[in-house]
Design an enzyme around this catalytic site. Structure first.
Site, PDB file in Angstrom:
ATOM      1  N   LYS A  32       0.836  -1.207   0.000  1.00 52.75           N
ATOM      2  CA  LYS A  32       0.000   0.000   0.000  1.00 52.75           C
ATOM      3  C   LYS A  32       0.869   1.254   0.000  1.00 52.75           C
ATOM      4  CE  LYS A  32      -3.837  -2.296   2.288  1.00 52.75           C
ATOM      5  NZ  LYS A  32      -4.491  -2.641   1.077  1.00 52.75           N
ATOM      6  N   CYS A  33       1.876   1.245  -0.825  1.00 52.78           N
ATOM      7  CA  CYS A  33       2.868   2.319  -0.886  1.00 52.78           C
ATOM      8  C   CYS A  33       2.833   2.949  -2.283  1.00 52.78           C
ATOM      9  CB  CYS A  33       4.248   1.716  -0.606  1.00 52.78           C
ATOM     10  SG  CYS A  33       5.637   2.845  -0.775  1.00 52.78           S
ATOM     11  N   GLY A  34       3.231   4.184  -2.360  1.00 48.88           N
ATOM     12  CA  GLY A  34       3.328   4.846  -3.657  1.00 48.88           C
ATOM     13  C   GLY A  34       4.335   4.187  -4.589  1.00 48.88           C
ATOM     14  N   PHE A  35       5.257   3.421  -4.028  1.00 48.82           N
ATOM     15  CA  PHE A  35       6.279   2.738  -4.838  1.00 48.82           C
ATOM     16  C   PHE A  35       5.912   1.292  -5.156  1.00 48.82           C
ATOM     17  CE2 PHE A  35       8.716   5.990  -2.457  1.00 48.82           C
ATOM     18  CZ  PHE A  35       9.157   6.734  -3.540  1.00 48.82           C
ATOM     19  N   THR A  36       4.735   0.841  -4.734  1.00 52.70           N
ATOM     20  CA  THR A  36       4.334  -0.555  -4.916  1.00 52.70           C
ATOM     21  C   THR A  36       4.388  -0.976  -6.385  1.00 52.70           C
ATOM     22  OG1 THR A  36       2.969  -0.460  -2.938  1.00 52.70           O
ATOM     23  CG2 THR A  36       2.491  -2.231  -4.479  1.00 52.70           C
TER      24      THR A  36
END
Length: 176
Positions: free
Chosen positions: A48-52
């Site tokens: 659930k990360c912007g970098f996922t």
């Protein structure tokens, strides 16, 4: 985490990297000695990360270079704004269905602090990060390990895994 001690495969001339035996997402041992003479990219991940979305590029690199000796090892981590809250089954299903991940996925770990996983304690001792900091700053920080078990590069989360391809190929082409 289990450590291998003076087994026939691991002796004093081999990097400490190969002494680690983390557990896979399924709870099985994953002895790093099996990574001897391989190029390894270790990444702390979160769903659930912007970098996922980097999972997609990581999987492409793995598919392209796995047969030549590249192994990508993902360590899910929930230390950064609780961006990996799921169970091991949730994590495995997400990685499989959302990104088709086929590279090794480990159990969720801490990469910083008092309960830091031994793999990450060792990695951080080998190569400082952005601004010379020792701690992992965010999800999807990447450690590139050569065929001798030496950390040769460390990249922050902002570095797209595709930008590592030249370094990966160079390391794959090196003789041990």
């Amino acid at each position: 985490m289990l450590l291998l001690k003076n087994t026939p495969e691991v002796d004093s001339h081999v990097s400490e990297f190969y002494n680690f035996t983390p557990l896979t997402n399924q709870g099985d041992e994953f002895p790093f000695i099996q990574l001897l003479n391989k190029v390894v990219l270790i990444v702390n991940t979160a769903s659930k990360c912007g970098f996922t979305k980097q999972y997609k590029t990581l999987e492409k690199l793995y598919e392209k270079y796995h047969d030549r000796g590249l192994v990508i090892v993902a360590f899910p981590c929930n230390q950064f704004l609780h961006q990996e809250p799921g169970t091991r089954d949730d994590i495995r299903e997400f990685c499989s269905f959302a990104y088709g991940v086929t590279f090794p996925l480990m159990q969720k770990v801490n990469v910083n602090g008092d309960h830091c996983d031994p793999v990450y304690a060792w990695l951080k001792s080998q190569k400082k990060g952005l601004f010379g900091l020792k701690h992992v700053m965010w999800n999807f920080e990447k450690f590139l390990v050569n065929k001798k078990g030496e950390v040769v590069k460390r990249h922050c989360s902002f570095v797209d895994p595709a930008k590592l391809e030249d370094d990966i190929v160079r390391l794959l082409d090196e003789d041990v």
